[in-house]
Design a protein around this motif. Structure first.
Motif, PDB file in Angstrom:
ATOM      1  N   GLU A   7       0.854  -1.149   0.054  1.00 18.41           N
ATOM      2  CA  GLU A   7       0.126   0.179  -0.066  1.00 18.41           C
ATOM      3  C   GLU A   7       0.809   1.161  -0.149  1.00 18.41           C
ATOM      4  OE1 GLU A   7      -3.983  -1.469   2.403  1.00 18.41           O
ATOM      5  OE2 GLU A   7      -2.095  -1.083   3.594  1.00 18.41           O
ATOM      6  N   ILE A   8       2.021   1.206   0.736  1.00 22.19           N
ATOM      7  CA  ILE A   8       2.806   2.312   0.923  1.00 22.19           C
ATOM      8  C   ILE A   8       3.663   2.658  -0.414  1.00 22.19           C
ATOM      9  CG2 ILE A   8       4.957   3.245   1.897  1.00 22.19           C
ATOM     10  CD1 ILE A   8       2.782   3.190   3.936  1.00 22.19           C
ATOM     11  N   LEU A   9       4.019   1.477  -1.077  1.00 26.72           N
ATOM     12  CA  LEU A   9       4.514   1.335  -2.307  1.00 26.72           C
ATOM     13  C   LEU A   9       3.724   2.104  -3.458  1.00 26.72           C
ATOM     14  CD1 LEU A   9       6.904  -1.328  -3.777  1.00 26.72           C
ATOM     15  CD2 LEU A   9       5.264   0.008  -5.368  1.00 26.72           C
ATOM     16  N   ALA A  10       2.491   1.541  -3.415  1.00 27.67           N
ATOM     17  CA  ALA A  10       1.609   2.080  -4.328  1.00 27.67           C
ATOM     18  C   ALA A  10       1.279   3.288  -4.321  1.00 27.67           C
ATOM     19  CB  ALA A  10       0.268   1.465  -4.340  1.00 27.67           C
ATOM     20  N   ALA A  15       1.994   9.430  -5.567  1.00 26.17           N
ATOM     21  CA  ALA A  15       2.411  10.758  -4.978  1.00 26.17           C
ATOM     22  C   ALA A  15       3.212  11.386  -5.721  1.00 26.17           C
ATOM     23  CB  ALA A  15       2.580  10.902  -3.618  1.00 26.17           C
ATOM     24  N   ALA A  16       4.595  10.675  -6.034  1.00 25.61           N
ATOM     25  CA  ALA A  16       5.530  11.128  -6.829  1.00 25.61           C
ATOM     26  C   ALA A  16       5.060  11.439  -8.369  1.00 25.61           C
ATOM     27  CB  ALA A  16       6.763  10.187  -6.777  1.00 25.61           C
ATOM     28  N   ARG A  17       4.274  10.588  -9.071  1.00 30.34           N
ATOM     29  CA  ARG A  17       3.836  11.190 -10.135  1.00 30.34           C
ATOM     30  C   ARG A  17       2.941  12.453 -10.286  1.00 30.34           C
ATOM     31  NH1 ARG A  17       4.808  10.944 -14.347  1.00 30.34           N
ATOM     32  NH2 ARG A  17       3.059  10.492 -15.389  1.00 30.34           N
ATOM     33  N   GLY A  18       2.067  12.603  -8.940  1.00 30.57           N
ATOM     34  CA  GLY A  18       1.235  13.382  -8.777  1.00 30.57           C
ATOM     35  C   GLY A  18       2.134  14.897  -8.600  1.00 30.57           C
ATOM     36  N   ALA A  19       3.237  14.570  -8.041  1.00 35.29           N
ATOM     37  CA  ALA A  19       4.075  15.877  -7.870  1.00 35.29           C
ATOM     38  C   ALA A  19       4.986  16.191  -9.162  1.00 35.29           C
ATOM     39  CB  ALA A  19       4.971  15.664  -6.512  1.00 35.29           C
ATOM     40  N   GLY A  20       4.913  15.442 -10.085  1.00 37.05           N
ATOM     41  CA  GLY A  20       5.916  15.828 -11.087  1.00 37.05           C
ATOM     42  C   GLY A  20       6.950  14.798 -11.573  1.00 37.05           C
ATOM     43  N   ALA A  21       6.949  13.706 -10.844  1.00 35.93           N
ATOM     44  CA  ALA A  21       8.198  12.835 -11.330  1.00 35.93           C
ATOM     45  C   ALA A  21       7.722  11.911 -12.567  1.00 35.93           C
ATOM     46  CB  ALA A  21       8.563  11.816 -10.107  1.00 35.93           C
ATOM     47  N   PHE A  29      10.999   5.489  -6.255  1.00 32.52           N
ATOM     48  CA  PHE A  29      10.567   6.348  -4.889  1.00 32.52           C
ATOM     49  C   PHE A  29       9.646   5.635  -4.239  1.00 32.52           C
ATOM     50  CE2 PHE A  29       7.912   9.207  -2.596  1.00 32.52           C
ATOM     51  CZ  PHE A  29       8.932   9.739  -1.837  1.00 32.52           C
ATOM     52  N   GLY A  30       8.700   4.950  -4.858  1.00 31.30           N
ATOM     53  CA  GLY A  30       7.752   4.062  -4.107  1.00 31.30           C
ATOM     54  C   GLY A  30       8.416   2.669  -3.678  1.00 31.30           C
ATOM     55  N   GLN A  31       9.453   2.254  -4.170  1.00 33.44           N
ATOM     56  CA  GLN A  31       9.917   1.061  -3.414  1.00 33.44           C
ATOM     57  C   GLN A  31      10.836   1.517  -2.113  1.00 33.44           C
ATOM     58  OE1 GLN A  31      12.229  -0.147  -6.923  1.00 33.44           O
ATOM     59  NE2 GLN A  31      10.587  -1.835  -7.345  1.00 33.44           N
ATOM     60  N   ALA A  32      11.462   2.895  -2.410  1.00 33.87           N
ATOM     61  CA  ALA A  32      12.350   3.186  -1.380  1.00 33.87           C
ATOM     62  C   ALA A  32      11.399   3.790  -0.245  1.00 33.87           C
ATOM     63  CB  ALA A  32      13.189   4.497  -1.949  1.00 33.87           C
ATOM     64  N   ALA A  33      10.343   4.416  -0.632  1.00 33.07           N
ATOM     65  CA  ALA A  33       9.390   5.016   0.575  1.00 33.07           C
ATOM     66  C   ALA A  33       8.880   3.693   1.401  1.00 33.07           C
ATOM     67  CB  ALA A  33       8.193   5.618  -0.183  1.00 33.07           C
ATOM     68  N   ALA A  34       8.728   2.630   0.706  1.00 36.62           N
ATOM     69  CA  ALA A  34       8.073   1.333   1.439  1.00 36.62           C
ATOM     70  C   ALA A  34       9.373   1.098   2.407  1.00 36.62           C
ATOM     71  CB  ALA A  34       7.641   0.379   0.686  1.00 36.62           C
ATOM     72  N   GLN A  35      10.322   1.032   1.900  1.00 38.16           N
ATOM     73  CA  GLN A  35      11.653   0.507   2.642  1.00 38.16           C
ATOM     74  C   GLN A  35      11.965   1.428   3.773  1.00 38.16           C
ATOM     75  OE1 GLN A  35      13.146  -2.267   1.885  1.00 38.16           O
ATOM     76  NE2 GLN A  35      14.803  -2.042   3.425  1.00 38.16           N
ATOM     77  N   HIS A  36      11.947   2.809   3.355  1.00 36.51           N
ATOM     78  CA  HIS A  36      11.832   3.761   4.410  1.00 36.51           C
ATOM     79  C   HIS A  36      11.137   3.771   5.753  1.00 36.51           C
ATOM     80  CE1 HIS A  36      13.917   7.838   4.890  1.00 36.51           C
ATOM     81  NE2 HIS A  36      12.860   8.083   5.442  1.00 36.51           N
ATOM     82  N   LEU A  37      10.131   3.660   5.453  1.00 37.71           N
ATOM     83  CA  LEU A  37       8.827   3.632   6.395  1.00 37.71           C
ATOM     84  C   LEU A  37       8.847   2.179   7.066  1.00 37.71           C
ATOM     85  CD1 LEU A  37       5.954   5.705   4.953  1.00 37.71           C
ATOM     86  CD2 LEU A  37       7.546   6.570   6.616  1.00 37.71           C
ATOM     87  N   GLY A  38       9.318   1.379   6.302  1.00 39.41           N
ATOM     88  CA  GLY A  38       9.252  -0.070   7.032  1.00 39.41           C
ATOM     89  C   GLY A  38      10.498  -0.244   7.825  1.00 39.41           C
ATOM     90  N   ARG A  39      11.491   0.736   7.876  1.00 36.38           N
ATOM     91  CA  ARG A  39      12.617   0.653   8.452  1.00 36.38           C
ATOM     92  C   ARG A  39      12.621   1.636   9.756  1.00 36.38           C
ATOM     93  NH1 ARG A  39      16.080  -3.938   7.753  1.00 36.38           N
ATOM     94  NH2 ARG A  39      16.337  -3.937   5.355  1.00 36.38           N
ATOM     95  N   GLY A  40      11.467   2.249   9.712  1.00 37.94           N
ATOM     96  CA  GLY A  40      11.243   3.185  10.966  1.00 37.94           C
ATOM     97  C   GLY A  40      11.887   4.386  10.595  1.00 37.94           C
ATOM     98  N   ARG A  41      12.043   4.869   9.474  1.00 34.53           N
ATOM     99  CA  ARG A  41      12.670   6.229   9.070  1.00 34.53           C
ATOM    100  C   ARG A  41      11.759   7.181   9.090  1.00 34.53           C
ATOM    101  NH1 ARG A  41      16.333   2.864   5.254  1.00 34.53           N
ATOM    102  NH2 ARG A  41      17.835   2.302   6.758  1.00 34.53           N
ATOM    103  N   ASP A 134       0.487   8.310   9.490  1.00 36.67           N
ATOM    104  CA  ASP A 134      -0.615   8.734   8.846  1.00 36.67           C
ATOM    105  C   ASP A 134      -0.561  10.308   8.319  1.00 36.67           C
ATOM    106  OD1 ASP A 134      -1.676   6.610   9.741  1.00 36.67           O
ATOM    107  OD2 ASP A 134      -2.808   7.147  11.681  1.00 36.67           O
ATOM    108  N   LEU A 135       0.081  11.210   8.819  1.00 34.20           N
ATOM    109  CA  LEU A 135       0.196  12.477   8.000  1.00 34.20           C
ATOM    110  C   LEU A 135       0.842  12.259   6.975  1.00 34.20           C
ATOM    111  CD1 LEU A 135      -0.401  15.507   8.350  1.00 34.20           C
ATOM    112  CD2 LEU A 135       1.862  15.662   9.565  1.00 34.20           C
ATOM    113  N   ALA A 136       1.963  11.454   6.783  1.00 30.66           N
ATOM    114  CA  ALA A 136       2.612  11.131   5.491  1.00 30.66           C
ATOM    115  C   ALA A 136       1.477  10.560   4.474  1.00 30.66           C
ATOM    116  CB  ALA A 136       3.801  10.583   5.507  1.00 30.66           C
ATOM    117  N   ILE A 137       0.858   9.900   5.014  1.00 34.18           N
ATOM    118  CA  ILE A 137      -0.317   9.096   4.039  1.00 34.18           C
ATOM    119  C   ILE A 137      -1.017  10.118   3.563  1.00 34.18           C
ATOM    120  CG2 ILE A 137      -2.122   7.469   4.147  1.00 34.18           C
ATOM    121  CD1 ILE A 137       0.961   6.096   4.103  1.00 34.18           C
TER     122      ILE A 137
END
Length: 168
Positions: A7-10, A15-21, A29-41, A134-137
């Motif tokens: 869900e985070i990845l998707a 979100a990155a597409r909507g922001a212009g990536a 970015f989606g893959q990295a974001a899921a990894q990032h939040l999954g690691r508690g960063r 939740d705020l990031a989501i």
């Protein structure tokens, strides 16, 4: 509320597409974001990167990683340094989301020393559900909404949605 890595990845990809990536960088970015939040960063790193689009680390980090991956082609392993700039935690998440085993062997202020083993699959990432973001989501969902086609008769006639007849 908690979220799965998928869900985070998707959501982060949209979100990155909507922001212009571009699509490729948004997917990375989606893959990295899921990894990032999954690691508690911190989700703040992700939100700052999204705010900088259409430039910034979401476009720069994949270029640097591609450079490293190209130099690793056909080798058993490669030791190299990668410039990380001001986004060390995000860069680390990108590296951890690579499909091959990647080890950060040294951390310097502006660079990581990395060992890549292209023939060795990456270890599985954390599978736990991710909570506390939740705020990031909410902010990513607002950016993702930019990719939606506006609801109008014209968009329906052009093929958006289920069309003019219910086909269930």
């Amino acid at each position: 509320m908690s979220w799965s890595r998928a869900e985070i990845l998707a959501l982060a990809t949209k979100a990155a597409r909507g922001a212009g990536a571009p699509p490729g960088q948004a997917a990375q970015f989606g893959q990295a974001a899921a990894q990032h939040l999954g690691r508690g960063r911190s989700a703040d790193n992700l939100l700052r990167a999204l705010e900088l689009l259409p430039s910034g680390p979401i476009l720069q980090i994949p270029v640097e990683i591609s450079r490293v991956m190209i130099s690793a082609e056909g080798r058993q392993s490669i030791d190299t340094s990668v410039e990380i700039g001001a986004y060390a935690a995000l860069f680390e998440s990108y590296l951890e989301s690579l499909p091959c085993k990647t080890t950060i062997t040294a951390r310097m202020p502006e660079a990581f020393h990395v060992t890549l083993e292209p023939a060795v699959p990456a270890p599985a990432g954390p599978l736990d559900r991710i909570a506390g973001c939740d705020l990031a989501i909410e902010k990513m969902a607002a950016l993702a909404a930019r990719t939606f086609v506006p609801e109008s008769e014209a968009s329906r006639l052009a093929g958006a949605g289920a069309g003019l007849t219910d086909n269930d």
